[in-house]
Design an enzyme around this catalytic site. Structure first.
Site, PDB file in Angstrom:
ATOM      1  N   ASP A  67       1.009  -1.016   0.348  1.00  0.00           N
ATOM      2  CA  ASP A  67      -0.088  -0.365   0.140  1.00  0.00           C
ATOM      3  C   ASP A  67       0.757   1.063  -0.200  1.00  0.00           C
ATOM      4  OD1 ASP A  67      -2.142   1.845  -0.397  1.00  0.00           O
ATOM      5  OD2 ASP A  67      -2.635   0.515   2.031  1.00  0.00           O
ATOM      6  N   GLU A  76       2.731   6.669  -2.581  1.00  0.00           N
ATOM      7  CA  GLU A  76       2.655   7.843  -3.494  1.00  0.00           C
ATOM      8  C   GLU A  76       2.547   9.419  -2.915  1.00  0.00           C
ATOM      9  OE1 GLU A  76      -0.783   5.227  -4.074  1.00  0.00           O
ATOM     10  OE2 GLU A  76      -0.096   6.621  -1.597  1.00  0.00           O
ATOM     11  N   ASP A 108      -9.030   4.257  -3.489  1.00  0.00           N
ATOM     12  CA  ASP A 108     -10.105   4.309  -2.593  1.00  0.00           C
ATOM     13  C   ASP A 108     -10.742   4.538  -2.855  1.00  0.00           C
ATOM     14  OD1 ASP A 108      -8.478   3.061  -0.519  1.00  0.00           O
ATOM     15  OD2 ASP A 108      -7.847   5.204   0.038  1.00  0.00           O
TER      16      ASP A 108
END
Length: 745
Positions: free
Chosen positions: A440, A443, A506
């Site tokens: 995960d 970024e 998401d």
């Protein structure tokens, strides 16, 4: 970034110098790719010797790293700042082009692609294939731009980053503009959740954690694919700003900060040919394990769970005959505030080795969540800081902030020792019984920092995810072997397709978000990514039963399928009993399709063509497919139209020919739009005219012997014979021949 004020003027504070002519063109064997052309392009037309004084030039170099690919390098100052390029594992030693110069100018030929530089003024660089002009760079296309303090331009989402990066000097940019023909459409640029066709958009290549309902993207790829049969990669891992028919409406503009811009043009003629060449240069996807195609079930994010919870989910799925292949533990398998310490939270998982063994005994693979951050409370933080394994600020202090994890630091994967240290913790988890990792984040990477290897911070913002995922993928390959290694990654950039799988981030739990999720996947497919997944039902919030059931049908008709959410469990009986039946129908359907799906993965490793395909990729000559982003092809032979309404009403387009519903067996003539209404246990799923589908004999698991009990389903609309290749998970293969004449059902 827009630099101009209409067609004639520049914006206040902007100055620009443009390539005005090809003053001289030289053939050379001294480029990075062997034979090529070097062009001196003054920023004014030279009429006398005195004009050469006090006059900047752009040096334009053309070469070919791979057949059918042209590299173009535009430099104001060759020794100036540049972010560097991406890894190019497919580049051919010595290059792949031939160059020549005569009175008509300079020509570089490579395969079917020709780059031609006209002598003199005005500036003209064109790209041709098989006698047809694809695109080109003309007057005011190649430019060197300077921004004075206070220049009236919009820096977009990277404004603060650029201010930190270049606070000591005015901003400098190099841009190129390539012509757009009448009716030409542009696709790609990563996983973008807006319209599939990018014409009219401003796009910043800058990885961001912005959710699916924004213009930001987790997976930014500076590669676009044109409907005219070519592709373009800007070879810069830093910030690339695109204006796609939005500033100069007849052109695609891309710009990078610094003194040098480099890009590649890829020949077609078909979109598949372009992706073939693009992934040949930047890296092919591997074959992922057959077990990874099965259903992934998650704990969800902020829910309460322990081994009893996990076991109850798995046992209930089995009792209801719902096949599960992978169980995923999200963040709270570790103790809160400790992410990441790579230690099971002993309060709820006191016996991780025993638990993992018990899950394996249930024939499951296990995935655990990780990220590249070390929270201040983690016992590993001080160790990493003392060893120099965390990214630092220019003053030598450890970079930290409180977003996500309190006081978290960032692992510096440019430091080989830090990478080895991080990998050691992953190996320990794998020794316990973990099979794969959800990588995960990656970024939110700062630019006001220093890296161990001295890397340009702006370059590292997008490229960080590549190093992060590579570190994890390397451990999986070393431990499990190439054919059994799989990630579940969120962030990526060019080259990330070599480390699948990636998921869509998401989304919210609505039909609108379901549609934007699909658009993101289709855009990513046209950016060279063969495998893709998403959170079935949406991540934020809890879907109502209608959204959950419709999304389940969509999610199980892709390469990879995962139930996951934020605040609520996503087991189907939590919604209603019909959701259980929907899950059963589509999970079993996917298992039967495994001989077909797995073979598409084998082909993707050879050609780069994705499993989930925008209609335009499979039917580029049908203009009706150009804008379609609510349906897709799953491989070459199955059309899927997800239902975005609770009522079941759906409208979709069938290209010409006789299409056959896999659910009803009825045949429908295409070349038209179709309206249907579907219950929750069906969906528009049509076999292509003349398709021959290898149909598996099992519906309880994805990793079985596909040749045992295999059936060939032959559909109407084809003629002659068709050969069907089937490869099994253990690497055996067989070719079957089917007669398609006189097939009516």
């Amino acid at each position: 970034m827009k630099f101009t004020d209409g067609f004639w003027q520049l914006r206040p504070g902007v100055t620009a110098l443009y390539a005005q002519q090809a003053y001289d063109i030289e053939q050379t064997d001294a480029t990075a790719d062997g034979p090529g052309l070097v062009v001196t392009a003054p920023t004014a037309v030279i009429t006398k010797r005195g004009d050469t004084l006090n006059r900047p030039v752009l040096t334009v170099t053309l070469s070919s790293p791979l057949e059918g690919v042209v590299r173009v390098r535009i430099a104001h100052h060759e020794g100036g700042r540049r972010h560097g390029g991406f890894d190019l594992p497919g580049a051919v030693a010595g290059g792949a082009g031939t160059a020549s110069v005569d009175a008509d100018g300079g020509v570089l030929r490579t395969g079917s692609l020709t780059a031609r530089v006209a002598p003199g003024a005005p500036w003209s660089l064109s790209f041709e294939s098989e006698g047809r002009r694809l695109t080109g760079s003309g007057h005011k296309a190649q430019g060197y731009v300077r921004l004075a303090a206070g220049a009236q331009v919009d820096p977009g989402i990277v404004g603060n980053a650029r201010a930190a990066e270049t606070a000591a000097t005015p901003d400098a940019f190099v841009h190129e503009q390539l012509d757009l023909a009448v009716g030409e459409l542009v696709y790609g640029l990563g996983e973008r959740f807006g319209p599939l066709v990018k014409n009219g958009q401003t796009v910043d290549i800058w990885n961001a954690d912005g959710g699916t309902s924004s213009e930001q993207a987790y997976k930014n790829v500076p590669f676009h694919l044109s409907s005219r049969g070519y592709g373009v990669l800007v070879n810069d891992p830093g910030h690339v700003s695109y204006e796609i028919g939005s500033e100069t409406v007849e052109r695609v503009q891309f710009s990078v900060p610094g003194e040098v811009l480099e890009y590649f043009v890829f020949a077609g003629p078909t979109p598949k040919d372009v992706l073939d060449r693009y992934t040949a240069l930047t890296g092919r996807p591997p074959v992922v394990p057959a077990w990874s195609y099965g259903l992934w079930l998650s704990t969800s994010f902020t829910t309460d769970y322990d081994e009893q919870t996990v076991t109850s989910f798995i046992d209930e799925m089995a009792r209801r005959e719902l096949p599960v292949s992978v169980f995923h533990f999200d963040c709270f398998w570790m103790r809160e505030f400790n992410w990441c310490d790579f230690e099971w939270d002993a309060r709820v998982f006191p016996d991780p080795e025993g638990m993992l063994a018990r899950l394996h005994d249930k024939d499951l693979r296990v995935c655990v969540w990780i990220n590249p951050y070390i929270g201040q409370r983690s016992p590993l933080f001080r160790e990493a800081a003392d060893q120099g394994y965390l990214v630092t600020r220019p003053d030598g202090s450890v970079w930290q902030w409180d977003l996500w994890q309190a006081g978290m630091g960032l692992v510096d994967f440019t430091n080989p020792d830090a990478t080895a240290w991080y990998q050691g913790h992953l190996r320990r988890l794998m020794a316990q019984g973990v099979d794969c990792f959800k990588t995960d984040f990656g970024e939110r990477i700062p630019v006001d920092v220093e890296w161990f290897d001295g890397a340009d911070p702006s370059r590292m913002h997008n490229l960080y995810t590549q190093l992060y995922n590579a570190a994890v993928h390397e451990v999986l390959v070393a431990s499990r072997g190439e054919g059994d290694a799989v990630l579940f990654a969120r962030s990526a950039t060019a080259g990330g397709q070599t480390m699948p799988v990636h998921w869509g981030g998401d989304s919210t739990s609505t039909f609108a978000s379901m549609a934007e999720t699909l658009r993101g996947g289709l855009s990513l497919a046209l950016s060279g990514f063969a495998y893709w997944s998403h959170d079935i039902g949406g991540f934020e919030g809890t879907p109502d039963a209608g959204v959950y059931k419709r999304w389940t049908a969509f999610g199980l008709l892709g390469s990879h399928s995962r139930f996951h959410g934020s605040q609520s469990y996503r087991v189907p009986w939590a919604f209603d009993e019909e959701a259980v039946e929907v899950t059963r129908v589509f999970t079993r359907l996917k298992m039967r399709l495994m001989p077909y799906l797995f073979q598409r993965g084998v082909e993707a490793a050879r050609t780069g063509v994705p499993l989930m395909r925008p209609m335009v990729l499979e039917f580029p000559d049908d203009p009706a497919t150009a804008y379609l982003d609510r349906q897709y092809m799953l491989g070459p032979d199955l059309l899927v139209a997800p239902v975005f309404t609770e009522s079941g009403e759906v409208e979709f387009y069938l290209p010409a020919g006789t299409w056959t519903s896999l659910f009803t067996g009825e045949s429908v003539e295409g070349g038209r739009w179709v309206r249907e209404t579907h219950g929750f246990t069906s969906i528009p799923l049509y076999a292509r005219p003349g398709a021959v589908l290898p149909w598996g004999a099992r519906e309880d698991r994805p990793d079985y012997d596909y040749l045992d009990g295999l059936t060939l389903r032959v559909f109407p609309g084809g003629t002659g014979t068709a050969e069907v290749l089937v490869t099994t998970p253990d690497g055996r293969s067989a070719t079957f021949t089917a007669d398609r004449d006189d097939v009516t059902r």
